[in-house]
Write an enzyme that holds these catalytic residues in place. Structure first.
Site, PDB file in Angstrom:
ATOM      1  N   HIS A  74       0.849  -1.187   0.000  1.00 40.22           N
ATOM      2  CA  HIS A  74       0.000   0.000   0.000  1.00 40.22           C
ATOM      3  C   HIS A  74       0.886   1.238   0.000  1.00 40.22           C
ATOM      4  O   HIS A  74       2.019   1.207   0.493  1.00 40.22           O
ATOM      5  CB  HIS A  74      -0.895   0.025   1.239  1.00 40.22           C
ATOM      6  CG  HIS A  74      -1.975  -0.994   1.227  1.00 40.22           C
ATOM      7  ND1 HIS A  74      -3.051  -0.933   2.083  1.00 40.22           N
ATOM      8  CD2 HIS A  74      -2.166  -2.101   0.476  1.00 40.22           C
ATOM      9  CE1 HIS A  74      -3.864  -1.949   1.860  1.00 40.22           C
ATOM     10  NE2 HIS A  74      -3.343  -2.683   0.883  1.00 40.22           N
ATOM     11  N   GLU A  76       0.882   3.888   1.816  1.00 37.39           N
ATOM     12  CA  GLU A  76       1.336   4.308   3.134  1.00 37.39           C
ATOM     13  C   GLU A  76       2.474   3.428   3.644  1.00 37.39           C
ATOM     14  O   GLU A  76       3.450   3.921   4.226  1.00 37.39           O
ATOM     15  CB  GLU A  76       0.188   4.261   4.154  1.00 37.39           C
ATOM     16  CG  GLU A  76      -1.023   5.070   3.772  1.00 37.39           C
ATOM     17  CD  GLU A  76      -2.097   4.232   3.076  1.00 37.39           C
ATOM     18  OE1 GLU A  76      -1.797   3.597   2.044  1.00 37.39           O
ATOM     19  OE2 GLU A  76      -3.237   4.221   3.558  1.00 37.39           O
ATOM     20  N   CYS A 104      -6.079   1.851   5.946  1.00 40.37           N
ATOM     21  CA  CYS A 104      -6.659   0.584   6.379  1.00 40.37           C
ATOM     22  C   CYS A 104      -6.058   0.176   7.730  1.00 40.37           C
ATOM     23  O   CYS A 104      -5.178   0.862   8.258  1.00 40.37           O
ATOM     24  CB  CYS A 104      -6.383  -0.485   5.324  1.00 40.37           C
ATOM     25  SG  CYS A 104      -4.644  -1.015   5.281  1.00 40.37           S
ATOM     26  N   CYS A 107      -2.098  -0.198   7.521  1.00 43.72           N
ATOM     27  CA  CYS A 107      -1.386   1.075   7.360  1.00 43.72           C
ATOM     28  C   CYS A 107      -1.526   1.959   8.602  1.00 43.72           C
ATOM     29  O   CYS A 107      -0.563   2.594   9.025  1.00 43.72           O
ATOM     30  CB  CYS A 107      -1.882   1.793   6.118  1.00 43.72           C
ATOM     31  SG  CYS A 107      -1.551   0.871   4.598  1.00 43.72           S
TER      32      CYS A 107
END
Length: 176
Positions: A74, A76, A104, A107
């Site tokens: 991801h 992040e 999420c 993260c």
């Protein structure tokens, strides 16, 4: 014969070119938005992240889940890893993470664990967001670190439009 995947839908959005003279939330979120456009162009979910400390960008990334075949890739997570490498320390004290969609659970947890000071996200995520959407990790009473939050508002409409257009284009794409 193995067929190659269909090309990504063309990205109809232009990158933003914010003034370097005013390094505020809109400036840094614009850079995250540009990362999201880069993700779209690689057929990744268009989410971008930028990390700044003291007005300077120390990391920037976009989703690479599909290309890397890695569910942890991801924006992040990649940006947190970059920032830690840049600083030579896992503690990102004083850092602000700008991300185009609410983080999420994975993260959000990484940002808590790395001691990020602040998270500014554009689009709330009521299904999977963990900084106010579906739940809020900041609300856990025993957590030894809390994040300052700026939730929604900063380029929210632009980032939401980008995400919605990407998924609409994916749904409307002919099956190959």
């Amino acid at each position: 014969m193995v067929s190659s995947p269909p090309p990504p839908p063309p990205c109809p959005f232009d990158k933003r070119f914010p003034s370097q003279l005013r390094r505020d939330d809109t400036f840094f979120m614009s850079l995250a938005y540009n990362q999201a456009i880069d993700a779209w162009r690689l057929d990744e979910v268009p989410i971008g992240a930028v990390i700044e400390i003291g007005g300077e960008v120390v990391a920037s990334a976009h989703n690479t889940v599909e290309g890397a075949h890695d569910p942890t890739a991801h924006a992040e997570m990649l940006a947190v890893t970059q920032a830690a490498a840049h600083l030579g320390d896992w503690r990102l004290e004083g850092a602000t993470v700008y991300v185009t969609k609410e983080p999420c659970p994975m993260c959000s947890g990484a940002m808590l664990m790395s001691r990020v000071k602040r998270v500014c996200y554009a689009v709330p995520d009521p299904k999977m967001g963990c900084l106010g959407g579906a739940t809020n990790l900041n609300d856990l009473p025993r957590v030894n670190h809390h994040l300052e939050l700026t939730a929604g508002g900063v380029l929210e409409d632009e980032c939401r439009t980008l995400l919605q257009a990407f998924f609409r284009a994916k749904r409307d794409a002919p099956d190959v």
